[in-house]
Write an enzyme that holds these catalytic residues in place. Structure first.
Site, PDB file in Angstrom:
ATOM      1  N   ASP A 134     -15.687 -15.947  23.571  1.00  0.00           N
ATOM      2  CA  ASP A 134     -16.376 -15.256  22.491  1.00  0.00           C
ATOM      3  C   ASP A 134     -16.093 -13.763  22.581  1.00  0.00           C
ATOM      4  OD1 ASP A 134     -17.876 -15.203  20.204  1.00  0.00           O
ATOM      5  OD2 ASP A 134     -19.812 -15.151  21.224  1.00  0.00           O
ATOM      6  N   TYR A 136     -16.370  -9.757  20.586  1.00  0.00           N
ATOM      7  CA  TYR A 136     -17.459  -8.836  20.224  1.00  0.00           C
ATOM      8  C   TYR A 136     -16.900  -7.874  19.185  1.00  0.00           C
ATOM      9  CZ  TYR A 136     -21.654  -6.115  21.778  1.00  0.00           C
ATOM     10  OH  TYR A 136     -22.878  -5.491  21.891  1.00  0.00           O
ATOM     11  N   HIS A 141     -22.278  -4.767  14.483  1.00  0.00           N
ATOM     12  CA  HIS A 141     -23.148  -5.460  15.445  1.00  0.00           C
ATOM     13  C   HIS A 141     -23.132  -4.740  16.795  1.00  0.00           C
ATOM     14  CE1 HIS A 141     -25.079  -8.652  17.748  1.00  0.00           C
ATOM     15  NE2 HIS A 141     -24.049  -8.636  18.580  1.00  0.00           N
ATOM     16  N   ARG A 150     -29.209   1.583  24.089  1.00  0.00           N
ATOM     17  CA  ARG A 150     -28.755   2.815  24.724  1.00  0.00           C
ATOM     18  C   ARG A 150     -28.896   4.044  23.834  1.00  0.00           C
ATOM     19  NH1 ARG A 150     -25.021  -0.967  25.974  1.00  0.00           N
ATOM     20  NH2 ARG A 150     -23.749  -0.350  24.202  1.00  0.00           N
ATOM     21  N   GLU A 210     -26.367 -15.931  15.981  1.00  0.00           N
ATOM     22  CA  GLU A 210     -25.275 -14.973  15.810  1.00  0.00           C
ATOM     23  C   GLU A 210     -24.305 -15.541  14.782  1.00  0.00           C
ATOM     24  OE1 GLU A 210     -23.641 -13.796  19.655  1.00  0.00           O
ATOM     25  OE2 GLU A 210     -25.204 -12.268  19.800  1.00  0.00           O
ATOM     26  N   GLU A 212     -20.978 -15.856  13.145  1.00  0.00           N
ATOM     27  CA  GLU A 212     -19.609 -15.573  13.585  1.00  0.00           C
ATOM     28  C   GLU A 212     -18.600 -16.437  12.837  1.00  0.00           C
ATOM     29  OE1 GLU A 212     -18.851 -15.319  17.762  1.00  0.00           O
ATOM     30  OE2 GLU A 212     -20.944 -14.885  18.287  1.00  0.00           O
ATOM     31  N   ASP A 244     -23.656 -18.686  17.296  1.00  0.00           N
ATOM     32  CA  ASP A 244     -23.748 -18.581  18.753  1.00  0.00           C
ATOM     33  C   ASP A 244     -25.204 -18.305  19.128  1.00  0.00           C
ATOM     34  OD1 ASP A 244     -23.001 -18.368  21.402  1.00  0.00           O
ATOM     35  OD2 ASP A 244     -22.536 -16.233  21.257  1.00  0.00           O
ATOM     36  N   ARG A 248     -32.564 -14.071  23.769  1.00  0.00           N
ATOM     37  CA  ARG A 248     -32.444 -12.637  24.084  1.00  0.00           C
ATOM     38  C   ARG A 248     -33.244 -12.224  25.309  1.00  0.00           C
ATOM     39  NH1 ARG A 248     -27.845 -11.636  21.465  1.00  0.00           N
ATOM     40  NH2 ARG A 248     -28.040 -12.058  19.241  1.00  0.00           N
ATOM     41  N   GLN A 251     -31.278 -13.361  28.262  1.00  0.00           N
ATOM     42  CA  GLN A 251     -30.094 -12.507  28.333  1.00  0.00           C
ATOM     43  C   GLN A 251     -30.406 -11.141  28.969  1.00  0.00           C
ATOM     44  OE1 GLN A 251     -28.161 -12.177  24.513  1.00  0.00           O
ATOM     45  NE2 GLN A 251     -26.487 -10.893  25.261  1.00  0.00           N
ATOM     46  N   TYR A 255     -28.140 -10.546  32.522  1.00  0.00           N
ATOM     47  CA  TYR A 255     -26.767 -10.213  32.148  1.00  0.00           C
ATOM     48  C   TYR A 255     -26.079  -9.187  33.038  1.00  0.00           C
ATOM     49  CZ  TYR A 255     -27.211  -5.621  29.955  1.00  0.00           C
ATOM     50  OH  TYR A 255     -27.378  -4.289  29.733  1.00  0.00           O
ATOM     51  N   LYS A 264     -26.696 -18.130  26.627  1.00  0.00           N
ATOM     52  CA  LYS A 264     -25.735 -18.563  25.620  1.00  0.00           C
ATOM     53  C   LYS A 264     -25.255 -19.991  25.817  1.00  0.00           C
ATOM     54  CE  LYS A 264     -24.732 -14.330  23.813  1.00  0.00           C
ATOM     55  NZ  LYS A 264     -24.632 -13.978  22.388  1.00  0.00           N
ATOM     56  N   THR A 268     -23.793 -23.849  20.948  1.00  0.00           N
ATOM     57  CA  THR A 268     -23.022 -23.030  20.017  1.00  0.00           C
ATOM     58  C   THR A 268     -22.574 -23.970  18.903  1.00  0.00           C
ATOM     59  OG1 THR A 268     -22.217 -21.682  21.863  1.00  0.00           O
ATOM     60  CG2 THR A 268     -21.042 -21.485  19.765  1.00  0.00           C
ATOM     61  N   THR A 367     -20.552 -11.391  16.633  1.00  0.00           N
ATOM     62  CA  THR A 367     -21.465 -11.359  15.498  1.00  0.00           C
ATOM     63  C   THR A 367     -20.962 -10.427  14.405  1.00  0.00           C
ATOM     64  OG1 THR A 367     -23.228 -11.679  17.085  1.00  0.00           O
ATOM     65  CG2 THR A 367     -23.876 -11.059  14.853  1.00  0.00           C
ATOM     66  N   GLU A 381     -30.887  -7.629  15.522  1.00  0.00           N
ATOM     67  CA  GLU A 381     -30.668  -6.431  14.704  1.00  0.00           C
ATOM     68  C   GLU A 381     -31.683  -6.335  13.564  1.00  0.00           C
ATOM     69  OE1 GLU A 381     -26.484  -8.014  14.701  1.00  0.00           O
ATOM     70  OE2 GLU A 381     -26.107  -6.000  13.926  1.00  0.00           O
TER      71      GLU A 381
END
Lengths: 435, 435
Positions: A134, A136, A141, A150, A210, A212, A244, A248, A251, A255, A264, A268, A367, A381
């Site tokens: 997968d 990104y 996204h 961040r 997600e 995709e 996907d 969260r 995760q 992670y 994950k 899927t 995503t 999001e």
């Protein structure tokens, strides 16, 4: 616009311009077998081949056994020139003014044995998946998620615009549209609970989607020999839609430092019909940031493409269904042009170390989100990680998915009457075990 | 100690206490087929079964076809009780005072057809791998790497002692011992070059090893239904050695936020013989930190084991060979007891979300390091990320691997004459393409 002698609704995703390949079974014959979708029908290629359907296509004669397999792997492995011939031939058989009327149009017995209504077929995974990766590559996204975790100043990591970031995913739990999804349980840190120390175990409270696209590999490479960017398209069989599913809260705890894992690996979902790259060729488009990637010099040469129009103009939507709503509600509309990197770039990057690809490998895009509310491909999001609900009719609200909620992803390119679409990528949430 | 009528060197890893399973071919018969290793020989189970070798084991009769397959998947899928019976029966056939002398000991013709010298067999991957997952269960390694990148105060991430951190790896590039490894090329950030902006592309300059054990799954679970910690051992076929080759400069640039990708996907070498858990049973041991994990309450219940002795007392070593050295030099000696988490804990964690495991799935342990120089399972740790060379005879030094260097990982449990070992896990570095 090409017309078929079959009556096809102008809103069908499976116009004669499409001819996507899949694997189906029926109540009468439980053996999975290859088919193409056309309007409201599946054309059973096993029955079609057995009934002489391919008799006017000499080049396929030595390969007819691929149509009696339970997956499309052997067909895919024949390579893109064969896929192109087969699709083009099937279009000729199905078109209004077919040069081969006796093959199917006027062949009542073969029509009866080979044309099955879609509502009475069971779809299966179209290919046996080797490895699933997968990426990104959805720039919005990555930016949106970066802002959440961040802040806007460091939203994108330094590597993001230099390479298609990706990770190896779990192939065994890729499931076909319609398979229910069991809410997973796992470790979660309760940072918001006063006095809580250490993680707890339980059902995820942040079950997400997600939106995709994903590409199936048709032909691979030998370990040690990369696939060059200029050859990469020849290795791609076609595309499917993908959801996907992501937990969260699991995760966020697991992670670091090696990436998402349990968050994950539980499911899927992909759509059942593989839309060949040949069918998508008229819908090639530049991505929404043509200055960022493509042939230009900001990328290292191994990622530079000859053509800038290397993504596709596919309209995507996410539909939400639940018992409290009178009718399904579309919660997201966006475009596949929001992918910063193309599938050929992903494939070139994936294999540049010499990593070997095999027939049936699956590459997810990451995503796909637009740049505004209503265009976002995840609840993460849409709700700013559970802070602002998605507001739906009847006072229904969602931060993340609840048990019984159903998600349907759709995607379509082209005009009414000539749609090249994917059909539904659907899944309903079952309650966690032990509740 | 059990003795065989075959002459077996007391230093052989393949004593009669072992009986590991693999897949071999020969010049005379290029078809890969199951075998067990015994002393200096492979016992070809295809020839053995065809020659009536299993005639005194009634329970295996209906399954004899598994010994004419090209992988061990069908044998593995029969489950641990069958593996136990088969191994025990082969021990009886091979032991000095065999109750079945006519089966092989005095059966000259079957000995000639079924016993092949190991030096004349070609080994193949023992199982077709579905998904490959790599964990990070070596506590010293995780700590050492954490110190290098985050300092001693934050060396271990907060989740580390709560769950076995892992990530999905690339299954297609898992190769069998002896397969050369092509130095990969990829994107690297030149942080140390004045005036350098952005990444460059080229051969990795930090090609590294990772000393690991890995477990093959024999029987899986249905999607949605986790494997409980108490049942997890029943799902494990056996163990192999693993070298998870890593490109540290590629890894440093690519790994945020989704983990290692190109830095790992070019090759992962495993030893050819699967040592069954039954053979390792006498070597069960607690890990070196019995207070940290196991049955105690610091772990969530789904990871708590009935038995604390859930890792194995296996001595591990890394041997280094290169043209400038007169003889091979052992650069690392350590023990598998340095794993904080056991394979059953990894399997329980992996599947706790409902992730489905399949026959042939491979779980790597993560790098196994001791707590001092000379006991470290990677050059990253041995050289403090390229700052202090490993000093070898003849003035040879290494920060990371150079072209032509060869690495051999070995592992053995038990006493001389009764060794349960893995044989070599070997790979030599070929120069990058385009040099």
């Amino acid at each position: 616009m090409m017309q078929s002698w079959l009556s096809i609704s102008p809103t069908s995703p499976f116009s004669i311009a499409n001819i996507p390949f899949g694997i189906v079974s029926t109540c009468e014959d439980a053996t999975p077998r290859p088919a193409v979708a056309i309007g409201d029908f599946a054309l059973d290629l096993s029955a079609f081949a057995a009934g002489g359907g391919f008799s006017q296509l000499p080049s396929i004669q030595e390969h007819l056994s691929v149509f009696s397999r339970t997956t499309l792997n052997d067909f895919a492995a024949l390579g893109r020139p064969v896929h192109k011939e087969a699709r083009s031939y099937l279009q000729k058989v199905l078109q209004e003014d077919t040069p081969y009327p006796s093959i199917l149009k006027s062949n009542v017995s073969l029509r009866e044995s080979a044309l099955v209504r879609l509502e009475s077929v069971q779809s299966h995974l179209p290919l046996q998946i080797g490895d699933y990766t997968d990426f990104y590559a959805g720039l919005n996204h990555a930016y949106n998620v970066g802002v959440l975790f961040r802040g806007p100043d460091n939203a994108l990591q330094p590597n993001y615009k230099h390479l298609p970031v990706g990770y190896h995913g779990r192939a065994s739990s890729v499931i076909v549209s319609g398979t229910p999804v069991r809410r997973p349980r796992g470790q979660v840190l309760q940072t918001h609970v006063a006095g809580s120390t250490g993680p707890i175990f339980g059902p995820t409270k942040k079950l997400d989607i997600e939106l995709e696209l994903a590409a199936f590999v048709c032909t691979g490479n030998t370990l040690g020999d990369p696939i060059s960017i200029d050859k990469a398209e020849e290795h791609i069989f076609g595309l499917v839609l993908m959801n996907d599913w992501s937990a969260r809260d699991i995760q966020a705890w697991e992670y670091v430092p090696l990436g998402p894992f349990n968050s994950k690996n539980f499911a899927t979902t992909i759509s059942p019909w593989v839309v060949l790259l040949d069918a998508l060729e008229p819908f090639r488009a530049e991505n929404l940031w043509p200055g960022e990637t493509g042939a230009q010099e900001s990328l290292l040469p191994y990622l530079q493409q000859q053509r800038l129009d290397s993504v596709y103009d596919i309209d995507l939507e996410v539909e939400f269904r639940t018992a409290g709503l009178d009718e399904p509600t579309v919660i997201t509309r966006t475009s596949a042009r929001n992918l910063l990197y193309s599938f050929p770039q992903m494939l070139a990057h994936h294999s540049v170390t010499g990593c070997n690809m095999n027939t049936g490998d699956l590459l997810g895009s990451g995503t796909i989100s637009g740049d505004a509310p209503g265009k976002l491909g995840s609840f993460l999001e849409q709700t700013k990680n559970g802070k602002e609900p998605v507001k739906l009719p009847n006072g229904v609200e969602r931060f993340f998915l609840q048990d019984g909620d159903e998600i349907v992803i759709r995607g379509v390119a082209g005009e009414k009457g000539g749609h090249v679409g994917f059909g539904d990528c659907r899944g309903v949430i079952l309650p966690a075990h032990g509740k």
